[in-house]
Design a protein around this motif. Structure first.
Motif, mmCIF file in Angstrom:
data_model
loop_
_atom_site.group_PDB
_atom_site.id
_atom_site.type_symbol
_atom_site.label_atom_id
_atom_site.label_comp_id
_atom_site.label_asym_id
_atom_site.label_seq_id
_atom_site.Cartn_x
_atom_site.Cartn_y
_atom_site.Cartn_z
ATOM 1 N N VAL A 173 3.045 -12.926 -0.308
ATOM 2 C CA VAL A 173 1.935 -12.327 -1.055
ATOM 3 C C VAL A 173 1.120 -11.426 -0.131
ATOM 4 O O VAL A 173 0.751 -10.297 -0.491
ATOM 5 N N ALA A 174 0.855 -11.918 1.095
ATOM 6 C CA ALA A 174 0.107 -11.116 2.070
ATOM 7 C C ALA A 174 0.886 -9.861 2.451
ATOM 8 O O ALA A 174 0.318 -8.766 2.560
ATOM 9 N N ALA A 175 2.207 -10.022 2.640
ATOM 10 C CA ALA A 175 3.049 -8.886 3.014
ATOM 11 C C ALA A 175 3.104 -7.850 1.896
ATOM 12 O O ALA A 175 3.047 -6.643 2.144
ATOM 13 N N ALA A 176 3.195 -8.330 0.648
ATOM 14 C CA ALA A 176 3.232 -7.414 -0.493
ATOM 15 C C ALA A 176 1.911 -6.660 -0.632
ATOM 16 O O ALA A 176 1.893 -5.460 -0.937
ATOM 17 N N THR A 177 0.801 -7.353 -0.385
ATOM 18 C CA THR A 177 -0.511 -6.701 -0.431
ATOM 19 C C THR A 177 -0.620 -5.637 0.652
ATOM 20 O O THR A 177 -1.081 -4.518 0.402
ATOM 21 N N LEU A 178 -0.175 -6.004 1.862
ATOM 22 C CA LEU A 178 -0.181 -5.060 2.975
ATOM 23 C C LEU A 178 0.687 -3.846 2.657
ATOM 24 O O LEU A 178 0.298 -2.702 2.905
ATOM 25 N N GLY A 179 1.871 -4.110 2.068
ATOM 26 C CA GLY A 179 2.777 -3.022 1.720
ATOM 27 C C GLY A 179 2.193 -2.092 0.681
ATOM 28 O O GLY A 179 2.331 -0.865 0.771
ATOM 29 N N ALA A 180 1.520 -2.660 -0.319
ATOM 30 C CA ALA A 180 0.915 -1.839 -1.371
ATOM 31 C C ALA A 180 -0.208 -0.966 -0.814
ATOM 32 O O ALA A 180 -0.323 0.217 -1.162
ATOM 33 N N LEU A 181 -1.026 -1.546 0.066
ATOM 34 C CA LEU A 181 -2.110 -0.777 0.666
ATOM 35 C C LEU A 181 -1.569 0.328 1.565
ATOM 36 O O LEU A 181 -2.090 1.451 1.578
ATOM 37 N N LYS A 182 -0.515 0.013 2.310
ATOM 38 C CA LYS A 182 0.078 1.010 3.195
ATOM 39 C C LYS A 182 0.708 2.135 2.387
ATOM 40 O O LYS A 182 0.587 3.319 2.753
ATOM 41 N N TRP A 183 1.380 1.792 1.301
ATOM 42 C CA TRP A 183 1.988 2.808 0.448
ATOM 43 C C TRP A 183 0.917 3.734 -0.115
ATOM 44 O O TRP A 183 1.105 4.956 -0.189
ATOM 45 N N ASN A 184 -0.216 3.170 -0.481
ATOM 46 C CA ASN A 184 -1.308 3.984 -1.013
ATOM 47 C C ASN A 184 -1.849 4.951 0.044
ATOM 48 O O ASN A 184 -2.321 6.040 -0.287
ATOM 49 N N GLN A 185 -1.750 4.543 1.307
ATOM 50 C CA GLN A 185 -2.234 5.384 2.391
ATOM 51 C C GLN A 185 -1.279 6.520 2.732
ATOM 52 O O GLN A 185 -1.712 7.596 3.156
ATOM 53 N N VAL A 186 0.020 6.298 2.563
ATOM 54 C CA VAL A 186 1.000 7.285 3.035
ATOM 55 C C VAL A 186 1.709 8.037 1.915
ATOM 56 O O VAL A 186 2.471 8.967 2.189
ATOM 57 N N LYS A 187 1.497 7.657 0.666
ATOM 58 C CA LYS A 187 2.258 8.275 -0.422
ATOM 59 C C LYS A 187 1.929 9.751 -0.606
ATOM 60 O O LYS A 187 2.782 10.540 -1.025
ATOM 61 N N ASP A 188 0.696 10.145 -0.310
ATOM 62 C CA ASP A 188 0.304 11.549 -0.424
ATOM 63 C C ASP A 188 0.068 12.133 0.965
ATOM 64 O O ASP A 188 -0.539 11.473 1.830
ATOM 65 N N PRO A 189 0.523 13.368 1.201
ATOM 66 C CA PRO A 189 0.238 14.014 2.494
ATOM 67 C C PRO A 189 -1.245 14.295 2.630
ATOM 68 O O PRO A 189 -1.983 14.306 1.644
ATOM 69 N N ARG A 190 -1.682 14.524 3.856
ATOM 70 C CA ARG A 190 -3.084 14.829 4.101
ATOM 71 C C ARG A 190 -3.203 16.212 4.743
ATOM 72 O O ARG A 190 -2.381 16.585 5.581
ATOM 73 N N LEU A 191 -4.239 16.923 4.354
ATOM 74 C CA LEU A 191 -4.490 18.266 4.859
ATOM 75 C C LEU A 191 -5.695 18.250 5.789
ATOM 76 O O LEU A 191 -6.757 17.738 5.436
ATOM 77 N N VAL A 192 -5.518 18.816 6.989
ATOM 78 C CA VAL A 192 -6.623 18.987 7.926
ATOM 79 C C VAL A 192 -7.063 20.447 7.874
ATOM 80 O O VAL A 192 -6.242 21.354 8.047
ATOM 81 N N ILE A 193 -8.331 20.678 7.636
ATOM 82 C CA ILE A 193 -8.863 22.035 7.558
ATOM 83 C C ILE A 193 -8.954 22.624 8.969
ATOM 84 O O ILE A 193 -9.569 22.042 9.865
ATOM 85 N N LEU A 194 -8.332 23.795 9.157
ATOM 86 C CA LEU A 194 -8.341 24.463 10.456
ATOM 87 C C LEU A 194 -9.281 25.657 10.489
ATOM 88 O O LEU A 194 -9.701 26.088 11.566
ATOM 89 N N GLN A 195 -9.609 26.193 9.335
ATOM 90 C CA GLN A 195 -10.548 27.307 9.286
ATOM 91 C C GLN A 195 -11.976 26.806 9.490
ATOM 92 O O GLN A 195 -12.273 25.639 9.250
ATOM 93 N N LYS A 196 -12.852 27.712 9.921
ATOM 94 C CA LYS A 196 -14.257 27.336 10.103
ATOM 95 C C LYS A 196 -14.862 26.859 8.782
ATOM 96 O O LYS A 196 -15.606 25.885 8.747
ATOM 97 N N GLU A 197 -14.526 27.551 7.706
ATOM 98 C CA GLU A 197 -14.971 27.160 6.374
ATOM 99 C C GLU A 197 -13.837 27.396 5.384
ATOM 100 O O GLU A 197 -13.109 28.387 5.503
ATOM 101 N N ALA A 198 -13.673 26.500 4.433
ATOM 102 C CA ALA A 198 -12.629 26.632 3.411
ATOM 103 C C ALA A 198 -13.231 26.248 2.070
ATOM 104 O O ALA A 198 -13.783 25.153 1.918
#
Length: 250
Positions: A173-198
């Protein structure tokens, strides 16, 4: 029964080894380190980026690039490389420390609203492991549970096996909870803003109304995209469309 217990212990040792923190020292990069020590941050940055072009990135390489970018005042690039380093080595204290310092210097301080302390704690625990480590953890617990069930069929009524089975069910149960939380963290890519303003807009067009403004170093989740636009979501719950050339994916 004795062989079964020995095999069980071996699997637990294998699991523990899999979760041990791996320190990626990488290549020494003597020339780059020398330039960094003499405050030639541009020279060190150039060498590290050449190394990155010619091979896979490691936590150590991304960390060094984060340091040179920070020294050069490129906070967006520094955030990008520190985030990549943290994905490769999520429990490294030096990466965590430098990333925390960088975040305090950024213009945007985006925070989630109405998040419970328990959920925040669980999410922090999930973030301490890589996706591969989480998958290994779930696989090992599930395998041990199957072996325990098979042993229970052979040694019916054995109290030790019954107790172990109950513990493994809780662990699953703990492993499944950990897996679900991790999947939620990595399922979508993340964008880092490099311009001064966007500027984010309410639709994938520069004719659309303004939604909000992000500054260099801000991070947003990417939920969708078109040819030239990303549909981003912020931890605050705000959403909008932003040009792809505003930043780079972690």
């Amino acid at each position: 029964m004795k062989r079964f217990l020995i095999f069980f212990a071996g699997l637990f040792l294998f699991a523990a080894a899999g979760f041990a923190a791996v320190v990626d020292k990488g290549t020494p990069f003597v020339e780059a380190a020398g330039k960094y020590k003499t405050a030639d941050f541009k020279g060190a940055d150039r060498i590290y980026k050449e190394v990155l072009k010619n091979g896979p990135g490691t936590a150590a390489l991304y960390y060094n690039l984060g340091n040179t970018s920070f020294r050069l005042g490129k906070k967006g690039e520094a955030r990008l490389y520190y985030e990549r380093a943290l994905e490769a080595a999520p429990r490294d204290p030096d990466i965590q420390w430098n990333l925390a310092i960088l975040k305090n210097t950024l213009a945007d301080h985006i925070q989630e609203k109405n998040i419970s302390p328990v959920f925040l704690w669980l999410r922090q625990k999930a973030a301490a492991f890589t996706a591969d480590e989480t998958a290994l953890f779930v696989s090992v617990i599930l395998s041990l549970l199957v072996l325990c069930a098979l042993a229970g069929l052979r040694y019916r009524g054995n109290r030790f096996i019954k107790g172990l089975g109950s513990l493994l069910c809780l662990a699953l149960v703990a492993a499944a909870t950990l897996g679900a939380l991790k999947w939620n963290q990595v399922k979508d890519p993340r964008l880092v803003i490099l311009q001064k303003e966007a500027l984010a807009r309410n639709g994938p067009s520069e004719k659309e109304t303004k939604a909000f403004l992000l500054h260099e170093g801000a991070v947003a989740g990417v939920a969708d995209e078109t040819k030239d636009w990303f549909y981003i979501t912020l931890e605050s719950g705000d959403t909008g469309w932003i040009l792809k050339n505003s930043g780079q994916l972690v």
